[in-house]
Motif scaffolding. Structure first.
Motif, PDB file in Angstrom:
ATOM      1  N   UNK A   2       0.978  -1.317  -0.078  1.00  0.00           N
ATOM      2  CA  UNK A   2       0.015  -0.023   0.013  1.00  0.00           C
ATOM      3  C   UNK A   2       0.835   1.248   0.030  1.00  0.00           C
ATOM      4  N   UNK A   3       1.920   1.173   0.684  1.00  0.00           N
ATOM      5  CA  UNK A   3       2.729   2.450   0.717  1.00  0.00           C
ATOM      6  C   UNK A   3       3.553   2.725  -0.621  1.00  0.00           C
ATOM      7  N   UNK A   4       3.254   2.010  -1.566  1.00  0.00           N
ATOM      8  CA  UNK A   4       3.882   2.300  -2.802  1.00  0.00           C
ATOM      9  C   UNK A   4       2.961   2.822  -4.089  1.00  0.00           C
ATOM     10  N   UNK A   5       1.519   2.776  -3.494  1.00  0.00           N
ATOM     11  CA  UNK A   5       0.736   3.245  -4.386  1.00  0.00           C
ATOM     12  C   UNK A   5       1.063   4.653  -4.671  1.00  0.00           C
ATOM     13  N   UNK A  27      11.381   7.602  -6.315  1.00  0.00           N
ATOM     14  CA  UNK A  27      11.882   8.477  -5.387  1.00  0.00           C
ATOM     15  C   UNK A  27      10.878   9.443  -5.119  1.00  0.00           C
ATOM     16  N   UNK A  28       9.663   9.321  -5.488  1.00  0.00           N
ATOM     17  CA  UNK A  28       8.699  10.446  -5.418  1.00  0.00           C
ATOM     18  C   UNK A  28       7.744  10.391  -4.326  1.00  0.00           C
ATOM     19  N   UNK A  29       8.017   9.336  -3.587  1.00  0.00           N
ATOM     20  CA  UNK A  29       6.851   9.173  -2.301  1.00  0.00           C
ATOM     21  C   UNK A  29       7.586   9.576  -0.961  1.00  0.00           C
ATOM     22  N   UNK A  30       6.943  10.390  -0.035  1.00  0.00           N
ATOM     23  CA  UNK A  30       7.275  10.870   0.991  1.00  0.00           C
ATOM     24  C   UNK A  30       7.902   9.980   2.010  1.00  0.00           C
ATOM     25  N   UNK A  31       9.360  10.170   2.220  1.00  0.00           N
ATOM     26  CA  UNK A  31       9.825   9.731   3.348  1.00  0.00           C
ATOM     27  C   UNK A  31      10.739   8.121   2.989  1.00  0.00           C
ATOM     28  N   UNK A  32      10.353   7.844   1.558  1.00  0.00           N
ATOM     29  CA  UNK A  32      11.002   6.370   1.191  1.00  0.00           C
ATOM     30  C   UNK A  32      11.530   6.391  -0.051  1.00  0.00           C
ATOM     31  N   UNK A  33      12.373   5.708  -0.333  1.00  0.00           N
ATOM     32  CA  UNK A  33      13.094   5.233  -1.911  1.00  0.00           C
ATOM     33  C   UNK A  33      12.803   3.870  -2.144  1.00  0.00           C
ATOM     34  N   UNK A  34      12.035   3.652  -3.010  1.00  0.00           N
ATOM     35  CA  UNK A  34      11.862   2.188  -3.626  1.00  0.00           C
ATOM     36  C   UNK A  34      12.648   1.717  -4.669  1.00  0.00           C
ATOM     37  N   UNK A  35      13.236   0.336  -4.762  1.00  0.00           N
ATOM     38  CA  UNK A  35      13.898  -0.116  -5.510  1.00  0.00           C
ATOM     39  C   UNK A  35      13.424  -1.497  -5.818  1.00  0.00           C
ATOM     40  N   UNK A  36      13.174  -1.614  -7.410  1.00  0.00           N
ATOM     41  CA  UNK A  36      12.787  -3.080  -7.634  1.00  0.00           C
ATOM     42  C   UNK A  36      13.336  -3.301  -8.942  1.00  0.00           C
ATOM     43  N   UNK A  37      13.186  -4.806  -9.260  1.00  0.00           N
ATOM     44  CA  UNK A  37      13.623  -5.315 -10.576  1.00  0.00           C
ATOM     45  C   UNK A  37      12.670  -5.234 -11.613  1.00  0.00           C
ATOM     46  N   UNK A  38      13.278  -4.670 -12.739  1.00  0.00           N
ATOM     47  CA  UNK A  38      12.399  -4.158 -13.843  1.00  0.00           C
ATOM     48  C   UNK A  38      11.866  -5.384 -14.568  1.00  0.00           C
ATOM     49  N   UNK A  39      12.250  -6.498 -14.411  1.00  0.00           N
ATOM     50  CA  UNK A  39      11.683  -7.842 -14.803  1.00  0.00           C
ATOM     51  C   UNK A  39      10.514  -8.384 -14.085  1.00  0.00           C
ATOM     52  N   UNK A  41       7.838  -6.679 -12.121  1.00  0.00           N
ATOM     53  CA  UNK A  41       7.054  -5.310 -11.898  1.00  0.00           C
ATOM     54  C   UNK A  41       6.342  -5.562 -10.737  1.00  0.00           C
ATOM     55  N   UNK A  42       5.536  -6.684 -10.436  1.00  0.00           N
ATOM     56  CA  UNK A  42       4.852  -6.967  -9.393  1.00  0.00           C
ATOM     57  C   UNK A  42       5.403  -7.784  -8.027  1.00  0.00           C
ATOM     58  N   UNK A  43       6.685  -7.795  -8.258  1.00  0.00           N
ATOM     59  CA  UNK A  43       7.498  -8.560  -7.124  1.00  0.00           C
ATOM     60  C   UNK A  43       7.914  -7.590  -6.013  1.00  0.00           C
TER      61      UNK A  43
END
Length: 64
Positions: A2-5, A27-39, A41-43
């Motif tokens: 939910x926090x990545x919505x 890096x557009x969410x307040x208070x966090x930066x998220x990193x994911x595998x581009x292959x 996307x739902x992981x």
């Protein structure tokens, strides 16, 4: 997660054409930066504080 919505994901300009083996950063969410595998996307995504992410980027760019 939910926090990545509302996350706006982007690939590094250095990713190039490497068959999709890239990471994406949001890096557009307040208070966090998220990193994911581009292959996968739902992981899962790794979550960093903005301070920790800035430190990681700084050290990586310095080659240490």
């Amino acid at each position: 997660m939910a926090e990545l919505t509302g996350a706006v994901w982007r690939k590094s300009t250095r990713s190039g054409d490497n068959g999709g083996a890239c990471v994406e950063v949001a890096d557009n969410l307040p208070g966090l930066v998220a990193v994911r595998d581009s292959k996968d996307l739902t992981g899962p995504a790794l979550i960093f504080s903005p301070t920790a992410w800035s430190g990681f980027v700084r050290v990586t760019k310095s080659g240490r």
